[in-house]
Design a protein around this motif. Structure first.
Motif, PDB file in Angstrom:
ATOM      1  N   LEU A  22       0.693  -1.165   0.112  1.00  0.00           N
ATOM      2  CA  LEU A  22      -0.042  -0.062   0.043  1.00  0.00           C
ATOM      3  C   LEU A  22       0.972   1.317  -0.189  1.00  0.00           C
ATOM      4  O   LEU A  22       0.513   2.209  -0.794  1.00  0.00           O
ATOM      5  CB  LEU A  22      -0.989   0.160   1.216  1.00  0.00           C
ATOM      6  CG  LEU A  22      -2.026  -1.093   1.289  1.00  0.00           C
ATOM      7  CD1 LEU A  22      -2.937  -0.857   2.536  1.00  0.00           C
ATOM      8  CD2 LEU A  22      -2.873  -1.098   0.028  1.00  0.00           C
ATOM      9  N   LYS A  23       1.971   1.314   0.807  1.00  0.00           N
ATOM     10  CA  LYS A  23       2.892   2.379   0.755  1.00  0.00           C
ATOM     11  C   LYS A  23       3.280   2.639  -0.275  1.00  0.00           C
ATOM     12  O   LYS A  23       3.892   3.861  -0.849  1.00  0.00           O
ATOM     13  CB  LYS A  23       3.920   2.048   1.870  1.00  0.00           C
ATOM     14  CG  LYS A  23       3.252   2.135   3.288  1.00  0.00           C
ATOM     15  CD  LYS A  23       4.333   1.472   4.488  1.00  0.00           C
ATOM     16  CE  LYS A  23       5.636   1.909   4.036  1.00  0.00           C
ATOM     17  NZ  LYS A  23       6.667   1.450   5.332  1.00  0.00           N
ATOM     18  N   GLY A  77       5.387  13.268   6.742  1.00  0.00           N
ATOM     19  CA  GLY A  77       5.572  11.899   6.210  1.00  0.00           C
ATOM     20  C   GLY A  77       4.573  10.978   6.188  1.00  0.00           C
ATOM     21  O   GLY A  77       3.295  11.307   6.167  1.00  0.00           O
ATOM     22  N   LEU A  78       4.737   9.692   5.533  1.00  0.00           N
ATOM     23  CA  LEU A  78       3.860   8.568   5.414  1.00  0.00           C
ATOM     24  C   LEU A  78       3.622   7.924   6.540  1.00  0.00           C
ATOM     25  O   LEU A  78       4.314   7.490   7.292  1.00  0.00           O
ATOM     26  CB  LEU A  78       4.397   7.654   4.113  1.00  0.00           C
ATOM     27  CG  LEU A  78       3.480   6.510   3.822  1.00  0.00           C
ATOM     28  CD1 LEU A  78       2.348   6.952   3.001  1.00  0.00           C
ATOM     29  CD2 LEU A  78       4.365   5.675   2.908  1.00  0.00           C
ATOM     30  N   ASP A  79       1.952   7.962   6.946  1.00  0.00           N
ATOM     31  CA  ASP A  79       1.704   7.097   8.003  1.00  0.00           C
ATOM     32  C   ASP A  79       1.183   5.943   7.525  1.00  0.00           C
ATOM     33  O   ASP A  79       0.165   5.702   6.717  1.00  0.00           O
ATOM     34  CB  ASP A  79       0.592   8.067   8.874  1.00  0.00           C
ATOM     35  CG  ASP A  79       0.049   7.230  10.166  1.00  0.00           C
ATOM     36  OD1 ASP A  79       0.834   6.279  10.779  1.00  0.00           O
ATOM     37  OD2 ASP A  79      -0.892   7.474  10.604  1.00  0.00           O
ATOM     38  N   ALA A  80       1.473   4.484   8.097  1.00  0.00           N
ATOM     39  CA  ALA A  80       1.086   3.371   7.630  1.00  0.00           C
ATOM     40  C   ALA A  80       0.893   2.242   8.748  1.00  0.00           C
ATOM     41  O   ALA A  80       1.833   2.484   9.466  1.00  0.00           O
ATOM     42  CB  ALA A  80       1.899   2.847   6.204  1.00  0.00           C
ATOM     43  N   GLY A  81       0.160   1.470   8.522  1.00  0.00           N
ATOM     44  CA  GLY A  81       0.098   0.083   9.442  1.00  0.00           C
ATOM     45  C   GLY A  81      -1.248  -0.528   9.191  1.00  0.00           C
ATOM     46  O   GLY A  81      -1.930  -0.487   8.335  1.00  0.00           O
ATOM     47  N   ASP A  91      -7.674 -10.497  -3.251  1.00  0.00           N
ATOM     48  CA  ASP A  91      -6.522 -10.381  -2.078  1.00  0.00           C
ATOM     49  C   ASP A  91      -5.430  -9.282  -2.438  1.00  0.00           C
ATOM     50  O   ASP A  91      -4.816  -8.784  -1.517  1.00  0.00           O
ATOM     51  CB  ASP A  91      -5.788 -11.543  -1.726  1.00  0.00           C
ATOM     52  CG  ASP A  91      -4.823 -12.124  -3.145  1.00  0.00           C
ATOM     53  OD1 ASP A  91      -5.228 -11.705  -4.233  1.00  0.00           O
ATOM     54  OD2 ASP A  91      -3.994 -12.914  -2.800  1.00  0.00           O
ATOM     55  N   ASN A  92      -5.706  -8.553  -3.457  1.00  0.00           N
ATOM     56  CA  ASN A  92      -4.875  -7.360  -3.523  1.00  0.00           C
ATOM     57  C   ASN A  92      -5.818  -6.117  -3.897  1.00  0.00           C
ATOM     58  O   ASN A  92      -5.440  -5.161  -4.261  1.00  0.00           O
ATOM     59  CB  ASN A  92      -4.136  -7.437  -4.708  1.00  0.00           C
ATOM     60  CG  ASN A  92      -4.539  -7.481  -6.276  1.00  0.00           C
ATOM     61  OD1 ASN A  92      -5.783  -7.759  -6.426  1.00  0.00           O
ATOM     62  ND2 ASN A  92      -3.502  -7.309  -7.160  1.00  0.00           N
ATOM     63  N   ALA A  93      -6.925  -6.192  -3.456  1.00  0.00           N
ATOM     64  CA  ALA A  93      -8.070  -4.963  -3.481  1.00  0.00           C
ATOM     65  C   ALA A  93      -7.497  -3.889  -2.577  1.00  0.00           C
ATOM     66  O   ALA A  93      -7.255  -4.137  -1.715  1.00  0.00           O
ATOM     67  CB  ALA A  93      -9.526  -5.667  -3.278  1.00  0.00           C
ATOM     68  N   ALA A  94      -7.619  -2.587  -3.151  1.00  0.00           N
ATOM     69  CA  ALA A  94      -7.438  -1.437  -2.371  1.00  0.00           C
ATOM     70  C   ALA A  94      -8.521  -0.491  -2.629  1.00  0.00           C
ATOM     71  O   ALA A  94      -9.117  -0.300  -3.898  1.00  0.00           O
ATOM     72  CB  ALA A  94      -6.018  -1.037  -2.604  1.00  0.00           C
ATOM     73  N   THR A 132      -6.647   2.203   1.606  1.00  0.00           N
ATOM     74  CA  THR A 132      -6.738   1.197   2.431  1.00  0.00           C
ATOM     75  C   THR A 132      -7.021  -0.226   1.898  1.00  0.00           C
ATOM     76  O   THR A 132      -7.353  -0.298   0.801  1.00  0.00           O
ATOM     77  CB  THR A 132      -7.946   1.753   3.337  1.00  0.00           C
ATOM     78  OG1 THR A 132      -9.055   2.080   2.564  1.00  0.00           O
ATOM     79  CG2 THR A 132      -7.616   2.856   4.138  1.00  0.00           C
ATOM     80  N   ALA A 133      -7.092  -1.299   2.562  1.00  0.00           N
ATOM     81  CA  ALA A 133      -7.367  -2.503   2.213  1.00  0.00           C
ATOM     82  C   ALA A 133      -7.754  -3.228   3.472  1.00  0.00           C
ATOM     83  O   ALA A 133      -7.272  -3.178   4.594  1.00  0.00           O
ATOM     84  CB  ALA A 133      -6.122  -3.132   1.699  1.00  0.00           C
ATOM     85  N   SER A 134      -8.711  -4.271   3.203  1.00  0.00           N
ATOM     86  CA  SER A 134      -8.891  -5.429   4.258  1.00  0.00           C
ATOM     87  C   SER A 134      -7.628  -6.297   4.728  1.00  0.00           C
ATOM     88  O   SER A 134      -7.208  -6.756   3.571  1.00  0.00           O
ATOM     89  CB  SER A 134     -10.153  -6.036   3.899  1.00  0.00           C
ATOM     90  OG  SER A 134     -10.270  -7.210   4.803  1.00  0.00           O
TER      91      SER A 134
END
Length: 158
Positions: free
Chosen positions: A20-21, A41-45, A109-112, A146-148
């Protein structure tokens, strides 16, 4: 997809968060845009809410010009990167000043999902964030992918 479905919550989702990043649209921004203090910056998690784990990568910006320039920029950037606009995004006027944009990409599995939305005082309060002085000079907005975590399909809420 079996690996994603067997993942418990956020455990083992690091490589998907990295994916995603990597979307270029997160770093794309209209000329003159700044990252406000406290949002650099980029926030991700990954976060879990009510048993559902969501992956995210996002950036927060302030643009000193017209909101329509922001929406125009991200419509074009998303299109270049292969994102599909939601029905509401397709229907919204091209020059809308405050339109939130939503796009999807990928399958299974790669839906965003890509959201570009303008920040309000209510949103910042809910996040327990404070708007710095940069927010006084223009429109604050966020670009979020975002993604599940379990790989299930994701869609815009039109």
């Amino acid at each position: 997809m079996a690996d994603a479905a067997s993942t418990s919550g956020c455990e083992g989702t690091g490589s998907r968060v990295d994916e995603l990043k990597s979307y270029g649209v997160l770093g794309s921004r209209p000329r003159g845009t700044v990252e406000p203090h406290g949002f650099e910056g980029l926030d991700a998690g990954c976060w879990e809410d009510s048993g559902e784990a969501q992956l995210y990568a996002e950036r927060t910006y302030v643009f000193p010009g017209d909101k329509a320039d922001v929406t125009q920029h991200y419509r074009a950037a998303a299109e270049r990167e292969g994102w599909t606009p939601s029905p509401a995004t397709r229907r919204s006027p091209e020059a809308s000043r405050s339109t939130n944009l939503c796009f999807t990409r990928g399958e299974a599995d790669n839906a965003a999902m890509l959201d570009v939305y303008f920040l309000t005082e209510e949103i910042l309060d809910a996040e327990e964030s404070k708007a710095g002085p940069e927010f006084d000079t223009g429109a604050g907005y966020r670009v979020s992918v975002t993604a599940s975590a379990d790989g299930s399909a994701t869609s815009c809420s039109d």
